[in-house]
Write a protein that holds these residues in place. Structure first.
Motif, mmCIF file in Angstrom:
data_model
loop_
_atom_site.group_PDB
_atom_site.id
_atom_site.type_symbol
_atom_site.label_atom_id
_atom_site.label_comp_id
_atom_site.label_asym_id
_atom_site.label_seq_id
_atom_site.Cartn_x
_atom_site.Cartn_y
_atom_site.Cartn_z
ATOM 1 N N ALA A 139 -96.145 56.373 109.223
ATOM 2 C CA ALA A 139 -94.850 55.674 109.514
ATOM 3 C C ALA A 139 -95.274 54.094 109.658
ATOM 4 C CB ALA A 139 -94.309 56.053 110.715
ATOM 5 N N LYS A 140 -96.601 53.706 110.195
ATOM 6 C CA LYS A 140 -97.084 52.539 110.299
ATOM 7 C C LYS A 140 -97.106 51.792 108.971
ATOM 8 C CE LYS A 140 -97.387 49.930 112.832
ATOM 9 N NZ LYS A 140 -96.546 49.001 113.407
ATOM 10 N N LYS A 141 -97.701 52.602 108.157
ATOM 11 C CA LYS A 141 -98.133 52.432 106.583
ATOM 12 C C LYS A 141 -96.806 52.071 105.710
ATOM 13 C CE LYS A 141 -102.750 54.405 106.342
ATOM 14 N NZ LYS A 141 -103.491 52.929 106.583
ATOM 15 N N ALA A 142 -95.538 52.687 106.442
ATOM 16 C CA ALA A 142 -94.404 52.386 105.579
ATOM 17 C C ALA A 142 -93.802 51.063 106.267
ATOM 18 C CB ALA A 142 -93.530 53.711 105.550
ATOM 19 N N SER A 201 -93.104 66.056 104.953
ATOM 20 C CA SER A 201 -91.816 65.821 105.632
ATOM 21 C C SER A 201 -91.417 64.526 105.960
ATOM 22 C CB SER A 201 -91.876 66.332 107.395
ATOM 23 O OG SER A 201 -92.770 65.859 107.976
ATOM 24 N N LEU A 202 -92.284 63.439 106.024
ATOM 25 C CA LEU A 202 -91.813 62.162 106.050
ATOM 26 C C LEU A 202 -91.239 61.673 104.844
ATOM 27 C CD1 LEU A 202 -94.163 60.666 108.970
ATOM 28 C CD2 LEU A 202 -91.751 61.336 109.182
ATOM 29 N N LYS A 203 -92.040 61.992 103.715
ATOM 30 C CA LYS A 203 -91.800 61.479 102.401
ATOM 31 C C LYS A 203 -90.372 62.197 102.084
ATOM 32 C CE LYS A 203 -94.225 60.971 97.900
ATOM 33 N NZ LYS A 203 -93.256 61.723 96.949
ATOM 34 N N GLU A 204 -90.339 63.417 102.245
ATOM 35 C CA GLU A 204 -89.087 64.093 101.510
ATOM 36 C C GLU A 204 -87.875 64.018 102.249
ATOM 37 O OE1 GLU A 204 -88.973 65.889 98.489
ATOM 38 O OE2 GLU A 204 -91.152 65.133 98.513
ATOM 39 N N LEU A 205 -88.017 63.820 103.682
ATOM 40 C CA LEU A 205 -86.919 63.659 104.627
ATOM 41 C C LEU A 205 -86.842 62.661 105.407
ATOM 42 C CD1 LEU A 205 -87.237 67.467 106.118
ATOM 43 C CD2 LEU A 205 -86.069 66.884 104.058
ATOM 44 N N GLY A 206 -87.692 61.754 105.627
ATOM 45 C CA GLY A 206 -87.625 60.551 106.546
ATOM 46 C C GLY A 206 -86.869 59.361 106.144
ATOM 47 N N GLU A 207 -87.165 59.182 104.844
ATOM 48 C CA GLU A 207 -86.587 58.022 104.090
ATOM 49 C C GLU A 207 -86.949 56.873 104.829
ATOM 50 O OE1 GLU A 207 -82.185 58.173 103.528
ATOM 51 O OE2 GLU A 207 -82.406 60.017 102.502
ATOM 52 N N LEU A 208 -88.382 56.814 105.092
ATOM 53 C CA LEU A 208 -88.805 55.607 105.793
ATOM 54 C C LEU A 208 -88.847 54.299 104.996
ATOM 55 C CD1 LEU A 208 -92.126 57.239 107.364
ATOM 56 C CD2 LEU A 208 -89.814 57.152 108.171
ATOM 57 N N SER A 209 -88.532 53.212 105.690
ATOM 58 C CA SER A 209 -88.684 51.802 105.187
ATOM 59 C C SER A 209 -88.973 50.965 106.004
ATOM 60 C CB SER A 209 -87.357 51.356 104.438
ATOM 61 O OG SER A 209 -86.160 51.698 105.262
ATOM 62 N N GLU A 210 -89.504 49.781 105.515
ATOM 63 C CA GLU A 210 -89.812 48.596 106.471
ATOM 64 C C GLU A 210 -88.630 48.332 107.664
ATOM 65 O OE1 GLU A 210 -91.372 43.950 106.283
ATOM 66 O OE2 GLU A 210 -91.003 45.029 104.452
ATOM 67 N N GLY A 211 -89.273 48.074 108.601
ATOM 68 C CA GLY A 211 -88.401 47.834 109.834
ATOM 69 C C GLY A 211 -87.602 48.868 110.564
ATOM 70 N N ARG A 212 -87.612 50.180 109.910
ATOM 71 C CA ARG A 212 -86.989 51.272 110.542
ATOM 72 C C ARG A 212 -87.589 51.636 111.887
ATOM 73 N NH1 ARG A 212 -83.416 55.555 107.330
ATOM 74 N NH2 ARG A 212 -82.343 53.989 106.327
ATOM 75 N N LYS A 213 -86.989 52.165 112.886
ATOM 76 C CA LYS A 213 -87.816 52.466 114.135
ATOM 77 C C LYS A 213 -88.041 54.116 114.090
ATOM 78 C CE LYS A 213 -85.794 48.842 116.819
ATOM 79 N NZ LYS A 213 -85.419 47.975 115.718
ATOM 80 N N VAL A 214 -89.103 54.610 114.410
ATOM 81 C CA VAL A 214 -89.437 55.847 114.033
ATOM 82 C C VAL A 214 -90.099 56.501 115.456
ATOM 83 C CG1 VAL A 214 -90.841 57.662 112.881
ATOM 84 C CG2 VAL A 214 -90.046 55.542 111.963
ATOM 85 N N LEU A 215 -89.548 57.433 115.902
ATOM 86 C CA LEU A 215 -90.019 58.273 117.177
ATOM 87 C C LEU A 215 -91.061 59.381 116.984
ATOM 88 C CD1 LEU A 215 -90.158 58.798 120.155
ATOM 89 C CD2 LEU A 215 -87.862 59.885 119.892
ATOM 90 N N VAL A 216 -92.179 59.400 117.234
ATOM 91 C CA VAL A 216 -93.164 60.659 117.186
ATOM 92 C C VAL A 216 -93.338 61.284 118.316
ATOM 93 C CG1 VAL A 216 -95.089 61.440 116.113
ATOM 94 C CG2 VAL A 216 -94.085 59.473 115.041
#
Length: 377
Positions: free
Chosen positions: A193-196, A163-178
């Motif tokens: 998310a931390k590894k991203a 889900s995070l890989k396909e939909l999250g578009e994670l990148s450095e500095g983004r704020k993620v709420l779980v």
């Protein structure tokens, strides 16, 4: 007659239900076993599911494995399954449970090309709440040992990863709420998310869970029994959060929507707060939702693992490598701190489901199935 490949002498033997058959150490696989069966559709797991003691041990087909389950996973969606929500046309009785880890004790002839009796495997397939489960060899995943940590990856880990890989578009500095960050799947969302290189906020229900989240690298755990989630987000993240990994629903969903940043995205992987209700839903402020999304150019997208099975094997392979290399924590909760102790035996699945819905677990809830008295394993 069914032809099964057995290890040891590697002989091919004929057998039927009228005879016992042998596992690789020469102990008899019993003709009967225990399993959990959904006998009526209800969101009350105890009302819906019956423990049956004298069910025939199934025989694997040519492309199947017979797995003796050693650990089975408990998921919030077990209640949705027993309520008939995944397939409204389903008729009772049907078998319960989604995932297991155990040993191959017999297998079809064509399956012997890739598996052997005695091999440790993990699988995601219906009917895992049983002493033995027939699993298609094409979906079974070899694992180095029969350990509950591997089970945490089957549904929970892959849900977070895909889900995070396909939909999250994670990148450095983004704020993620779980949300429900210390739970079975939340623990993986936090770590991935931390590894991203994201900044991660995680909601949980106790100081002990907050400490666990900190150990995973979570930047801002929020114990909602001690702090108001909405107030914390508004004060500490006034520009909002970029990605929400949301599994709670109801009031938590509303808070998450309000906390979205411009162009933020919210991924719905569940709404556990409503699963035990007749409708399976908790009320949300849907009337104002279109305006809130429009104002922020924000989006909401659902994620259901079954729709991404083409990505499943690659995700499992990646997560297994991460765990084996020490890059991933797979927290297992076997119920050792529950009032009645460790979750052992199929009868304890009922307690484990209750434990989950009381928000007691830290990590993935797993039930251990002790060796049968008939077995020498």
């Amino acid at each position: 007659m069914l032809r099964l490949a057995l290890a040891g002498a590697r002989a091919i033997v004929d057998m039927s239900y009228s005879r016992h058959f042998l596992d690789f150490q020469g102990s008899a696989i019993p003709r009967a076993m225990q399993k959990l069966v959904v006998t009526r559709l209800s969101p009350n797991f105890r009302e819906a599911v019956t423990l049956r003691w004298d069910c025939p041990v199934p025989l694997p087909g040519d492309g199947d494995l017979l797995v003796r389950n050693r650990f089975v996973g408990v998921n919030a969606s077990d209640i949705n399954y027993s309520a008939g929500r995944y397939d409204p046309s389903v008729k009772t009785p049907f078998d319960a449970g989604f995932e297991g880890v155990g040993e191959v004790v017999a297998l079809g002839l064509s399956s012997s090309a890739t598996f052997t009796v005695g091999q440790a495997v993990a699988y995601m397939a219906p009917g895992s709440f049983a002493e033995y489960t027939v699993v298609p060899a094409s979906t079974a995943i070899p694992v180095p040992a029969v350990k509950p940590e591997y089970l945490t990856l089957l549904v929970s880990g892959t849900t977070a990863y895909i889900s995070l890989k396909e939909l999250g578009e994670l990148s450095e500095g983004r704020k993620v709420l779980v949300t429900a960050a210390a739970g079975g799947t939340g623990q993986f969302a936090v770590q991935l998310a931390k590894k991203a290189k994201c900044h991660v906020i995680g909601t949980c229900s106790s100081d002990e869970k907050s400490a666990f989240l900190k150990s995973l690298g979570c930047d801002r755990p929020i114990n909602y029994n001690g702090e108001h989630v909405g107030a914390v987000l508004k004060q500490e993240y006034p520009r909002g959060v970029d990605v929400v990994y949301e599994s709670v629903g109801g009031a938590m969903f509303d808070l998450a929507v309000d906390a979205l940043a411009t162009k933020g995205r919210l991924i719905v992987i569940g709404f556990v707060s409503g699963y035990q209700t007749p409708t399976g839903l908790s009320p949300v402020k849907a009337v104002t939702l279109p305006a809130k999304l429009l104002k922020k150019s924000a989006s909401i997208q659902g994620f259901f693992l079954n729709h991404y099975l083409s990505k499943y094997r690659a995700a499992m392979d990646h997560l297994l490598k991460m765990y084996e290399s020490g890059e991933l924590v797979c927290k297992v909760d076997l119920g050792g701190l529950s009032a009645e102790g460790r979750f052992t035996g199929l009868e304890s699945v009922f307690r484990a489901v209750d434990y989950m819905y009381m928000r007691k677990n830290t990590g993935k809830i797993v039930v251990e199935l002790p060796h049968s008295v008939h077995s020498k394993l």
